[in-house]
Design an enzyme around this catalytic site. Structure first.
Site, mmCIF file in Angstrom:
data_model
loop_
_atom_site.group_PDB
_atom_site.id
_atom_site.type_symbol
_atom_site.label_atom_id
_atom_site.label_comp_id
_atom_site.label_asym_id
_atom_site.label_seq_id
_atom_site.Cartn_x
_atom_site.Cartn_y
_atom_site.Cartn_z
ATOM 1 N N GLU A 54 0.959 -1.103 -0.051
ATOM 2 C CA GLU A 54 0.147 -0.183 -0.002
ATOM 3 C C GLU A 54 0.949 1.070 0.185
ATOM 4 O O GLU A 54 2.174 1.203 0.592
ATOM 5 C CB GLU A 54 -0.905 -0.089 1.300
ATOM 6 C CG GLU A 54 -1.640 1.337 1.453
ATOM 7 C CD GLU A 54 -2.880 1.276 2.410
ATOM 8 O OE1 GLU A 54 -2.723 0.363 3.222
ATOM 9 O OE2 GLU A 54 -3.765 1.999 2.448
ATOM 10 N N ASN A 91 -12.069 -3.207 0.682
ATOM 11 C CA ASN A 91 -11.162 -3.737 1.605
ATOM 12 C C ASN A 91 -11.761 -4.101 2.801
ATOM 13 O O ASN A 91 -11.975 -5.108 2.915
ATOM 14 C CB ASN A 91 -10.140 -2.498 1.588
ATOM 15 C CG ASN A 91 -8.951 -2.628 2.431
ATOM 16 O OD1 ASN A 91 -8.098 -3.520 2.787
ATOM 17 N ND2 ASN A 91 -8.886 -1.578 3.421
ATOM 18 N N GLU A 92 -11.515 -3.008 3.919
ATOM 19 C CA GLU A 92 -12.138 -3.512 4.985
ATOM 20 C C GLU A 92 -13.586 -2.677 5.128
ATOM 21 O O GLU A 92 -13.795 -2.028 6.109
ATOM 22 C CB GLU A 92 -11.267 -2.785 6.096
ATOM 23 C CG GLU A 92 -9.831 -3.576 6.456
ATOM 24 C CD GLU A 92 -9.199 -2.909 7.641
ATOM 25 O OE1 GLU A 92 -9.272 -1.736 7.975
ATOM 26 O OE2 GLU A 92 -8.415 -3.948 7.875
ATOM 27 N N CYS A 131 -6.277 0.867 2.976
ATOM 28 C CA CYS A 131 -7.368 1.800 3.049
ATOM 29 C C CYS A 131 -7.464 2.758 1.740
ATOM 30 O O CYS A 131 -8.500 3.455 1.393
ATOM 31 C CB CYS A 131 -7.299 2.562 4.060
ATOM 32 S SG CYS A 131 -7.635 1.777 5.639
#
Ligand code: AHR
Length: 665
Positions: free
Chosen positions: A57, A383-384, A252
């Protein structure tokens, strides 16, 4: 007040008791050998070739200012403050003028440029680099710029400026073309000194007017010497791990603070001047670690991610936005009846990676220099993300993707935590819908990792597999920065990873997160690899990850102590695999006790050769760190081992992680 002191003899006898009992504790761990039985004959599960991967990331200046080797910060003046990172040099007032011009109607991706009007050779602009510019003596530096001028006249003097303001590298560029069109021109020069924090200046000589954009400087020693490529030392560290997959671009940043800030892969391919920059969400995420100069230029874009995956032999594993922004920020979602462009991005990405060169996106890949397909097999949707809003959106993606590509694997989010209501809702619903993969994330203390070494022993055995897509031991909140990557954290991760390996039929992929951090620019720690402008080192976590990855084997075999898997008894955690390609048994065993432990391995099922090897990571100091100065304070040490028939007797050091390889006939 009367105080009765113990007699000398009583003192001595209690001292003797302490010595004897602590000796007994040592004896309990150290001298009574433990028997571990291995049956190397029966494969209990296949280890996927891509089991151990890496998570990338652009956080902690991992991409811009990190692995993407561009040395100029804010090269196209698109930061919120257009001249951030730049300063202006004038010896006298009125020597020259700079205008920041915005042509957003004509160029939406890269609207701003600089208009220079100069009268004297001492007028110029200086770039401070990301955290300074790392320069190496004798190395060639490749400058390039886009420019436009009506008349010839301005000459560019290019200078690397060292810490004491001395010139440590110099070149010139005379812009050749005139007219209304933008042109690209380059120049090269060599550095005469090494400096980790140099600056770069352009002095405008002679009188004239010129427009400038995309002011760029790269070192020649990029990975595979690709022009405008990646930092070779950082890629090499990944290549050395032989990772099974590369998860990108997050994390994120996939989600964005809001939907406008989300990661959009189509904006990250093609000529770099057309890649529309966005603010990096880590710019503003943590008030205590502000990073106002953090933007995503996408110089490392999706084509480069695929290329990097291919270079290091890893499967590409892109994660796409699912029509939801980060739920810790705005939590903005795309309306369900406006989700099509998001779904189309996913379908087009598969075509971009795998499509025939006669398809729209396959042709794009070929035009970028890769006619051969990238053989993309899977992607993550979200993602989350969590909640019913995620499930609704995921269902739309899944239907559309599976209709066109039935065998393509989809990775589904289980939210931010490995337990709790959010996790339970997703875990139950995703299993009910026969999800291919559930992505579990855990950032937890060492103790949690140790307790969860058996987490997957009782997981359901069905079509739904686990991808442990992000995990790291998070030490006490008082430990900050690179100090968080201590040996205690890495050893606890190793202990848990034996549980992932033992359950390789369920847990089919795993990646530690995050990967890189710049010592002067991190927002999140721990991280696997720390870098400055010129150097990089692997933390103890790096060596744990690498040892698992380069010793992954092909088949899980049974390893038991007293008929049970070893999930922490006496501080021991272990798993075993065979490698059917090389005919070797590979045992991984963590000793999380503060004592040497003697182990008798009894190996059945294969005729073992007498000689093998052990790679050992060990430190009696759980706070031990690696550093630039001592990069392998905790690093693998290899020794030979000898078996007697089917028996192997080993002393495992206190607080050690050991990988044993033994060939068999
Ligand atoms: O790895 C750092 C961050 O942790 C990732 O961006 C996010 O997915 C997780 O919360």
């Amino acid at each position: 007040m009367n105080i009765t002191l113990p007699s000398k003899s009583a003192l001595f006898s209690s001292l003797a008791f302490i010595i004897i009992t602590s000796g007994l504790a040592n004896l309990a761990y150290g001298q009574l050998p433990k028997t571990i039985k291995i049956n190397a004959n029966h494969s209990l599960a296949k280890v996927q070739p891509n089991m151990w991967g890496v998570f990338f990331e652009d956080i902690n200046f991992g991409a811009d200012g990190g692995i993407y080797a561009e040395l100029i910060k804010n090269r196209s003046f698109e930061f919120a403050k257009p001249l951030m990172g730049w300063s202006i040099q004038r010896k006298k007032a009125n020597e020259g003028e700079i205008l920041v011009v915005n042509r957003k109607e004509e160029n939406t991706a890269n609207p701003r440029y600089l208009q220079i009007n100069t009268t004297n050779g001492s007028f110029g602009i200086t770039n401070e680099g990301f955290k300074g510019i790392g320069v190496k003596k004798g190395l060639r530096y490749d400058f390039s710029v886009m420019y436009r001028q009506q008349n010839k006249g301005v000459k560019l003097r290019l200078q690397l400026i060292g810490a004491n303001n001395q010139v440590i590298g110099e070149g010139t560029m005379i812009p050749e073309k005139t007219g209304n069109a933008w042109n690209k021109q380059s120049a090269t020069f060599y550095a005469t000194a090494t400096d980790p924090k140099a600056k770069f200046s352009i002095l405008f000589e002679d009188k004239g007017k010129i427009d400038l954009d995309m002011i760029s400087l790269f070192p020649e020693d990029t990975w595979k010497n690709r022009p405008q490529g990646l930092r070779a030392d950082m890629v090499q560290m990944l290549a050395d791990m032989k990772p099974g997959f590369l998860r990108f671009p997050g994390g994120c940043i996939v989600e964005g603070m809001d939907l406008a800030n989300r990661y959009q892969w189509k904006n990250t391919i093609g000529p770099i001047e057309n890649r529309k920059m966005v603010m990096n969400r880590w710019n503003v995420e943590f008030a205590h670690r502000p990073a106002p100069d953090y933007y995503q230029t996408f110089g490392l874009g999706f084509f480069e991610y695929f290329q990097l995956s291919e270079d290091i032999g890893a499967d590409a594993l892109p994660i796409l936005n699912c029509g939801m922004a980060c739920q810790f920020n705005t939590g903005e979602v795309a309306a369900l009846d406006e989700l099509d462009p998001y779904v189309q991005d996913a379908l087009d990405l598969i075509e971009f990676a795998n499509g025939d060169i006669n398809t729209k996106w396959g042709k794009m890949r070929a035009d970028l220099g890769h006619p051969k397909p990238f053989n993309l097999k899977m992607m993550g949707i979200g993602n989350e993300n969590w909640g019913p809003q995620y499930l609704e959106r995921l269902a739309i993606f899944t239907k559309a993707i599976k209709a066109k590509y039935p065998d393509f694997k989809l990775i589904n989010s289980s939210g931010t935590d490995p337990e709790g209501d959010r996790f339970n809702l997703l875990n139950t619903s995703l299993r009910a819908s026969n999800a291919d993969f559930i992505d579990e994330h855990y950032y937890r203390p060492a103790d949690w990792f140790l307790k969860n070494a058996g987490r997957y022993d009782s997981y359901p055995r069905n079509n739904t597999k686990i991808f442990v897509g992000e995990y790291a031991v998070h030490a006490d909140g008082k430990i900050i920065g690179s100090n968080r990557n201590n040996w205690q954290s890495a050893l606890a991760a190793a202990a848990l990873m034996t549980g992932l390996e033992r359950n390789a039929d369920v847990v089919q992929m795993a990646s530690y997160a995050p990967l890189f951090a710049h010592v002067d620019g991190w927002q999140w720690a721990p991280d696997m690899i720390w870098v400055d402008n010129l150097r990089s080192y692997g933390t103890p976590d790096y060596y744990v990850q690498k040892l698992f990855s380069v010793n992954k084997g092909t088949d899980v075999v049974s390893l038991t102590a007293g008929e049970k898997p070893l999930t922490g008894q006496d501080g021991l955690y272990a798993s075993a695999v065979t490698d059917q390609k090389t005919n070797e048994l590979i045992i991984k065993i963590a000793n999380n006790a503060n004592a040497t432990q003697t182990i008798n391995f009894e190996i059945e099922g294969k005729k073992m050769k007498a000689k093998g090897s052990i790679d050992e990571l060990a430190s009696t100091d759980l706070n031990q760190l690696n550093s630039f100065e001592n990069p392998q304070a905790v690093g693998p040490k290899r020794n030979n081992i000898t078996l007697k028939g089917k028996k192997l007797n080993l002393e495992l050091k206190p607080y050690s992680f050991n990988v044993i390889r033994i060939p068999y006939n």
